[in-house]
Design a protein around this motif. Structure first.
Motif, mmCIF file in Angstrom:
data_model
loop_
_atom_site.group_PDB
_atom_site.id
_atom_site.type_symbol
_atom_site.label_atom_id
_atom_site.label_comp_id
_atom_site.label_asym_id
_atom_site.label_seq_id
_atom_site.Cartn_x
_atom_site.Cartn_y
_atom_site.Cartn_z
ATOM 1 N N UNK A 93 -0.745 7.266 2.712
ATOM 2 C CA UNK A 93 -0.268 7.512 3.885
ATOM 3 C C UNK A 93 -0.050 8.894 4.277
ATOM 4 N N UNK A 94 0.389 9.444 5.468
ATOM 5 C CA UNK A 94 0.035 10.737 5.821
ATOM 6 C C UNK A 94 -1.072 11.296 5.491
ATOM 7 N N UNK A 95 -2.181 10.755 5.920
ATOM 8 C CA UNK A 95 -3.565 11.233 5.904
ATOM 9 C C UNK A 95 -3.860 11.359 4.620
ATOM 10 N N UNK A 96 -3.444 10.607 3.536
ATOM 11 C CA UNK A 96 -3.752 10.759 1.964
ATOM 12 C C UNK A 96 -2.856 11.570 1.517
ATOM 13 N N UNK A 97 -1.688 12.168 2.055
ATOM 14 C CA UNK A 97 -1.016 13.222 1.364
ATOM 15 C C UNK A 97 0.409 12.502 0.409
ATOM 16 N N UNK A 98 0.304 11.182 0.859
ATOM 17 C CA UNK A 98 1.291 10.330 0.131
ATOM 18 C C UNK A 98 0.697 9.142 -0.645
ATOM 19 N N UNK A 99 1.199 9.018 -1.797
ATOM 20 C CA UNK A 99 0.724 7.634 -2.421
ATOM 21 C C UNK A 99 1.764 6.693 -2.874
ATOM 22 N N UNK A 100 1.811 5.396 -2.663
ATOM 23 C CA UNK A 100 2.869 4.695 -3.143
ATOM 24 C C UNK A 100 2.259 3.762 -4.482
ATOM 25 N N UNK A 101 3.133 4.400 -5.559
ATOM 26 C CA UNK A 101 2.918 3.588 -6.737
ATOM 27 C C UNK A 101 3.676 2.185 -6.844
ATOM 28 N N UNK A 102 3.385 1.548 -7.503
ATOM 29 C CA UNK A 102 4.306 0.267 -7.932
ATOM 30 C C UNK A 102 4.032 -0.290 -9.206
ATOM 31 N N UNK A 103 5.088 -1.146 -9.432
ATOM 32 C CA UNK A 103 5.305 -1.852 -10.620
ATOM 33 C C UNK A 103 4.616 -3.160 -10.640
ATOM 34 N N UNK A 104 4.487 -3.710 -11.645
ATOM 35 C CA UNK A 104 3.790 -4.996 -11.942
ATOM 36 C C UNK A 104 4.766 -6.237 -12.220
ATOM 37 N N UNK A 118 3.723 12.819 -3.949
ATOM 38 C CA UNK A 118 3.054 13.766 -3.412
ATOM 39 C C UNK A 118 1.722 14.041 -3.951
ATOM 40 N N UNK A 119 0.725 13.867 -3.206
ATOM 41 C CA UNK A 119 -0.578 13.711 -3.705
ATOM 42 C C UNK A 119 -1.059 15.074 -4.063
ATOM 43 N N UNK A 120 -0.416 16.484 -3.759
ATOM 44 C CA UNK A 120 -0.823 17.485 -3.723
ATOM 45 C C UNK A 120 0.010 18.109 -5.295
ATOM 46 N N UNK A 121 0.867 17.696 -5.551
ATOM 47 C CA UNK A 121 1.692 17.902 -6.683
ATOM 48 C C UNK A 121 1.783 16.915 -7.656
ATOM 49 N N UNK A 122 1.792 15.778 -7.404
ATOM 50 C CA UNK A 122 1.954 14.501 -8.219
ATOM 51 C C UNK A 122 3.372 14.422 -8.480
ATOM 52 N N UNK A 123 4.358 15.022 -7.617
ATOM 53 C CA UNK A 123 5.921 14.984 -7.931
ATOM 54 C C UNK A 123 6.137 13.758 -7.075
ATOM 55 N N UNK A 124 7.311 12.969 -7.819
ATOM 56 C CA UNK A 124 7.767 11.860 -7.125
ATOM 57 C C UNK A 124 8.702 12.247 -6.044
ATOM 58 N N UNK A 125 8.505 11.597 -4.974
ATOM 59 C CA UNK A 125 9.518 12.163 -3.860
ATOM 60 C C UNK A 125 10.577 11.010 -3.700
ATOM 61 N N UNK A 126 10.123 9.830 -3.992
ATOM 62 C CA UNK A 126 11.422 8.776 -3.583
ATOM 63 C C UNK A 126 10.878 7.566 -4.544
ATOM 64 N N UNK A 127 12.145 6.835 -4.937
ATOM 65 C CA UNK A 127 12.027 5.549 -5.514
ATOM 66 C C UNK A 127 12.779 4.604 -5.037
ATOM 67 N N UNK A 128 11.909 3.299 -4.588
ATOM 68 C CA UNK A 128 12.348 2.404 -4.206
ATOM 69 C C UNK A 128 12.806 1.270 -5.371
ATOM 70 N N UNK A 129 13.857 0.329 -5.413
ATOM 71 C CA UNK A 129 13.901 -0.550 -6.311
ATOM 72 C C UNK A 129 14.469 -1.852 -5.774
ATOM 73 N N UNK A 130 13.856 -2.917 -6.063
ATOM 74 C CA UNK A 130 14.285 -4.304 -5.303
ATOM 75 C C UNK A 130 14.468 -5.322 -6.618
ATOM 76 N N UNK A 131 15.294 -6.209 -6.220
ATOM 77 C CA UNK A 131 15.558 -7.433 -7.357
ATOM 78 C C UNK A 131 14.732 -8.657 -6.869
ATOM 79 N N UNK A 132 13.805 -8.770 -7.547
ATOM 80 C CA UNK A 132 12.915 -10.137 -7.497
ATOM 81 C C UNK A 132 11.341 -9.509 -7.536
#
Length: 276
Positions: A93-104, A118-132
């Motif tokens: 998203x954000x014209x390729x400046x953000x990437x969402x990674x996922x667990x399996x 952040x696709x420029x620094x590869x630093x995590x910006x946010x983590x979202x955890x769901x049950x299920x």
């Protein structure tokens, strides 16, 4: 001959899945290693499992010469989301400046994690955890809404899934499932084999095979949180013709083609009528 199909794939009691789908289960596996996923700046990001089972190694690679520009290890067992069993990756998203990674879901069917990088620094910006058990489906054009496939019975529920949405600002699921309002009681069952986007990336069209039931296209409006299911006339073993099918949108028409280019079906994206 023109015929209009509007119902979603019916519940199947047993599934005969072909190729990689049979081995992997209901959701596509995460993309690990090359070719990675394209991001901003003529780069692509590659993800691999870290030396620790609870980490992921990321590389930012320049397309033109294959040089690694940046590398980083982040917490969590993650990968690039795939939306089809042919390995089509999405999640930027954000014209390729953000990437969402996922667990399996194959590593943990009780909890699901998403990490925005952040696709420029590869630093995590946010983590979202769901049950299920959830799998990535699509992002809205603004990146503010994430669409998910929820597997209510985890890996024990076959290919039955529910389409959900998540507000990326709050990190919380939005209320209710996203269903075709013309068939609100239909259960969703299928294996994703192809994906195409409409103009302005508003509509996401996903081709599904339904095991012993029949094939269909799930049309998701990522702006309005609405959907339509378009039944296709292939059922049972006849769906094998769609295993390597490709889709494309031009003007008001969605075509389903064989790899060699032959048109299998044409769908009017205004009326959802199907011509085969």
């Amino acid at each position: 001959m023109r015929t209009r199909f509007v119902a979603c794939a019916a519940l199947v009691s047993s599934i005969a899945l072909a190729g990689v789908a049979a081995a992997a289960g209901p959701a596509p596996p995460l993309l690990q290693g090359e070719p990675g996923i394209a991001v901003a700046g003529g780069m692509h990001v590659v993800a691999l499992a870290g030396t620790s089972t609870a980490t992921t190694r990321l590389w930012l690679v320049r397309d033109r010469d294959g040089k690694t520009v940046r590398a980083r290890v982040i917490r969590g067992k993650l990968g690039v989301p795939a939306v089809t069993f042919t390995g089509l990756a999405e999640g930027t998203s954000a014209q390729g400046r953000r990437l969402l990674l996922a667990s399996s879901i194959y590593d943990d069917a009780d909890h699901t994690t998403f990490v925005v990088v952040d696709t420029r620094t590869l630093l995590p910006l946010r983590t979202i955890r769901l049950r299920g058990a959830f799998a990535f489906d699509a992002l809205s054009p603004s990146g503010r809404r994430l669409y998910l496939l929820e597997y209510p019975q985890g890996l024990n529920g076959g290919i039955h899934y529910v389409v959900r949405s998540l507000n990326m600002r709050t990190g919380r699921l939005e209320q209710g499932a996203i269903v075709d309002r013309t068939e609100p009681d239909e259960r969703m069952n299928g294996i994703a084999v192809a994906r195409a986007w409409g103009p302005s990336r508003t509509w996401a069209y996903t081709l599904y095979t339904g095991g012993e039931s029949h094939a269909f296209v799930h049309a998701l409006n990522t702006r309005t949180r609405t959907a339509r299911c378009i039944d296709l006339p292939w059922a049972g073993n006849a769906q094998a013709i769609l295993d390597n099918a490709q889709m494309a949108v031009k003007a008001d028409s969605l075509t389903v083609r064989e790899p060699g280019g032959g048109v299998l079906a044409r769908i009017d994206t205004r009326t959802f009528a199907v011509e085969t």
